[in-house]
Design an enzyme around this catalytic site. Structure first.
Site, PDB file in Angstrom:
ATOM      1  N   TRP A  57      31.275  59.309  29.549  1.00 42.58           N
ATOM      2  CA  TRP A  57      32.517  59.981  29.705  1.00 42.58           C
ATOM      3  C   TRP A  57      33.628  59.710  28.779  1.00 42.58           C
ATOM      4  CZ3 TRP A  57      33.799  64.276  31.471  1.00 42.58           C
ATOM      5  CH2 TRP A  57      35.113  64.606  31.642  1.00 42.58           C
ATOM      6  N   ASP A  92      27.513  61.772  32.136  1.00 39.16           N
ATOM      7  CA  ASP A  92      28.497  62.119  33.284  1.00 39.16           C
ATOM      8  C   ASP A  92      28.665  63.704  33.286  1.00 39.16           C
ATOM      9  OD1 ASP A  92      31.671  62.081  34.311  1.00 39.16           O
ATOM     10  OD2 ASP A  92      30.654  59.879  34.460  1.00 39.16           O
ATOM     11  N   ASP A  93      29.931  64.122  33.527  1.00 43.00           N
ATOM     12  CA  ASP A  93      30.058  65.550  33.791  1.00 43.00           C
ATOM     13  C   ASP A  93      29.885  66.400  32.515  1.00 43.00           C
ATOM     14  OD1 ASP A  93      31.067  68.001  35.120  1.00 43.00           O
ATOM     15  OD2 ASP A  93      33.042  67.086  35.499  1.00 43.00           O
ATOM     16  N   CYS A 151      34.761  67.813  38.665  1.00 40.44           N
ATOM     17  CA  CYS A 151      36.173  67.781  38.099  1.00 40.44           C
ATOM     18  C   CYS A 151      36.418  68.555  36.745  1.00 40.44           C
ATOM     19  CB  CYS A 151      36.651  66.153  37.785  1.00 40.44           C
ATOM     20  SG  CYS A 151      36.392  65.236  39.392  1.00 40.44           S
ATOM     21  N   LYS A 177      25.528  59.544  40.086  1.00 37.44           N
ATOM     22  CA  LYS A 177      27.162  59.501  40.199  1.00 37.44           C
ATOM     23  C   LYS A 177      27.265  60.667  40.963  1.00 37.44           C
ATOM     24  CE  LYS A 177      31.484  58.900  37.651  1.00 37.44           C
ATOM     25  NZ  LYS A 177      32.017  58.752  36.393  1.00 37.44           N
ATOM     26  N   ASP A 179      30.563  62.791  42.602  1.00 36.11           N
ATOM     27  CA  ASP A 179      31.992  62.708  42.447  1.00 36.11           C
ATOM     28  C   ASP A 179      32.687  63.620  43.090  1.00 36.11           C
ATOM     29  OD1 ASP A 179      34.458  62.433  41.189  1.00 36.11           O
ATOM     30  OD2 ASP A 179      33.856  62.810  39.221  1.00 36.11           O
ATOM     31  N   ARG A 239      33.313  53.418  43.309  1.00 37.42           N
ATOM     32  CA  ARG A 239      34.756  53.296  42.668  1.00 37.42           C
ATOM     33  C   ARG A 239      35.655  53.044  43.748  1.00 37.42           C
ATOM     34  NH1 ARG A 239      35.369  56.816  38.243  1.00 37.42           N
ATOM     35  NH2 ARG A 239      37.474  56.895  38.980  1.00 37.42           N
ATOM     36  N   ASP A 243      40.511  57.029  37.973  1.00 42.12           N
ATOM     37  CA  ASP A 243      40.130  56.758  36.428  1.00 42.12           C
ATOM     38  C   ASP A 243      40.931  55.705  35.841  1.00 42.12           C
ATOM     39  OD1 ASP A 243      38.883  58.721  37.614  1.00 42.12           O
ATOM     40  OD2 ASP A 243      39.286  59.987  35.669  1.00 42.12           O
TER      41      ASP A 243
HETATM   42  C1  GAL Z   1      36.393  61.822  37.433  1.00 37.34           C
HETATM   43  C2  GAL Z   1      35.777  60.638  37.374  1.00 37.34           C
HETATM   44  C3  GAL Z   1      35.497  60.226  36.057  1.00 37.34           C
HETATM   45  C4  GAL Z   1      34.748  61.331  35.356  1.00 37.34           C
HETATM   46  C5  GAL Z   1      35.403  62.682  35.438  1.00 37.34           C
HETATM   47  C6  GAL Z   1      34.500  63.725  34.962  1.00 37.34           C
HETATM   48  O1  GAL Z   1      36.642  62.628  38.712  1.00 37.34           O
HETATM   49  O2  GAL Z   1      36.484  59.632  38.202  1.00 37.34           O
HETATM   50  O3  GAL Z   1      34.843  58.861  36.071  1.00 37.34           O
HETATM   51  O4  GAL Z   1      33.357  61.447  35.976  1.00 37.34           O
HETATM   52  O5  GAL Z   1      35.612  63.047  36.889  1.00 37.34           O
HETATM   53  O6  GAL Z   1      35.053  64.995  35.098  1.00 37.34           O
END
Ligand code: GAL
Length: 432
Positions: A57, A92-93, A151, A177, A179, A239, A243
């Site tokens: 990320w 990640d995303d 997100c 993960k 989220d 978590r 962030d």
């Molecule tokens: C947030 C998360 C981050 C990352 C991000 C991706 O909500 O806390 O660690 O994953 O989204 O969009």
């Protein structure tokens, strides 16, 4: 059922019968030979020690590609990080399609006609990617949201939980993960604890029914005191706050808040204050290309010492292609990592010395203690902790963990001059 490849050191095979299996592993090179006992523990609990790895990320944001993930896995081995214990290579995303995005290669149908989730054009073969990661002796992590969208606005899992869990298992992922993101669309504002738990309970159940061990990482920023119920819904780590990328100037504060949840730390149950952002990281505010971390060098020692003492998951989230010797030294000190990975899984007790200074004391399985002397002040300070504060009796031997040096013995108290916004990290053992 396990075999050890003598050239790579990689152990492969199927988990042995439930129980603890003790093996002695010997390593030999031109300088001699060393042997150590290892415990291979087989059973229902995953993540017996805090998960360690790399997550894309804070380095690559919405620019992540299959090639960047493969590179990261290669570097994890080549740099020595894998030897130090780093293991998960986690996407990640932004690996899925989005209804709209500035990069047209990330826009497309979210699912196929059967409802299967579709990776975007930058991820031509998920199975190929996990095969690459596994061939190196590493494990693979993936990300999604229980909401309609993640997100960053990519396809989430809502209504397809079981199908996606099956798909992640079939692709060969070992870590998820999960989220929260847009899930507030489902709960409305101010969800109660049952509503907060629900999506994680669902995912916890469907993951547990897969024929694959997949660690579940809850990401919902600490809502509803997640540390109190994260393990009960099938998670292994959660978590505890928002962030950390937005708060790199507040590492002490964020860590001390996380440390308050120490009662819920233990094998298979870890408080996660977010990733290690050193080396080259992109700003969370802009999502831009990586530049040198804003965390000053001395604070990097503090950062890693705190995460080790709190038994936090250790995920580096900087640019793997721009690792320098200083960054690797912070990430890979085996004696610091040993504190993080101690099998007892205790998160250190925080004991204030005065307003700007404190110690953290972590009991280790072998009866020794890891002790961090922390100075939040803007000036160097002499810190003293007595045996009664540290819970010690008699004479102890002292080891400076960052310098990897024995530094004598002590009885009664310890005093160190600790630099401004710095740490002295020692391990103390009773002298027999
Ligand atoms: C947030 C998360 C981050 C990352 C991000 C991706 O909500 O806390 O660690 O994953 O989204 O969009």
């Amino acid at each position: 059922g396990l075999t050890l490849d003598p050239s790579s050191g990689i152990i492969r095979g199927t988990a042995p019968a439930v129980g603890t299996h003790r093996v002695t592993i010997t390593a030999t090179n031109a300088r001699g030979s060393a042997a150590a006992e290892f415990r291979i523990v087989s059973g229902a609990t995953l993540a017996l020690t805090p998960p360690m790895g790399w997550n894309h990320w804070y380095a690559h944001y919405n620019r992540v590609t299959d090639a960047l993930m493969r590179d990261a896995a290669d570097v994890m081995v080549r740099s020595g990080m894998a030897d130090a214990g780093y293991q998960y290579v986690s996407i990640d995303d932004c690996w899925m399609n989005a209804p709209q995005h500035s990069d047209p290669l990330r826009v497309g149908p979210l699912r196929d006609a059967q409802g299967n989730i579709l990776p975007n054009t930058h991820f031509p073969s998920m199975r190929g990617l996990t095969d690459h990661i596994h061939a190196l002796g590493l494990k693979a992590g993936i990300y999604t949201s229980p909401g309609r969208l993640t997100c960053a606005g990519f396809s989430g899992t809502l209504g397809h939980e079981e199908q996606d869990a099956k798909q992640f298992a079939a692709w060969g992922f070992d870590f998820l993960k999960y989220d929260w993101c847009s899930y507030t669309e489902v709960t409305g504002n101010n969800p109660d604890r049952a509503a907060l738990r629900k999506p994680y309970e669902i995912m916890g159940k469907v993951l547990a029914s897969q024929d694959r061990d997949i660690v579940l990482n809850l990401c919902q920023y600490g809502m509803g005191n997640v540390w109190e119920w994260g393990a009960a819904v099938g998670g292994q780590c959660w978590r505890t706050a928002g962030d950390l990328g937005f708060e790199l100037d507040r590492i002490f504060e964020v860590a001390l808040q996380n440390a308050e949840h120490r009662a819920w730390s233990g094998p298979g149950s870890w408080n996660d204050p977010d990733y290690i952002q050193i080396g080259y990281v992109g700003s969370a505010f802009t999502g831009g290309e990586p530049t040198p971390t804003p965390v000053p060098p001395r604070m990097q020692y503090v950062y890693m010492s705190l995460w080790s003492l709190m038994a936090s998951p250790l995920f580096f989230s900087g640019d793997m292609n721009r690792l320098d010797p200083f960054t690797l030294n912070i990430l890979c000190n085996p004696e610091v990592i040993e504190v993080n990975q101690d099998p007892l899984g205790q998160s250190a007790a925080m004991i204030p010395l005065d307003e700007e200074t404190f110690v953290m004391v972590k009991e280790m399985e072998d009866g020794s203690k890891a002790v961090g002397f922390f100075n939040r002040d803007e000036i160097d300070r002499d810190l003293t902790a007595s045996w009664s504060v540290l819970g010690l009796q008699g004479t102890h031997t002292l080891r400076d963990l960052w310098r990897q040096k024995d530094i004598g013995t002590a009885a009664g108290s310890l005093t160190y001059r600790v630099p401004a916004r710095g740490v002295m990290f020692v391990r103390v053992r009773p002298l027999h």
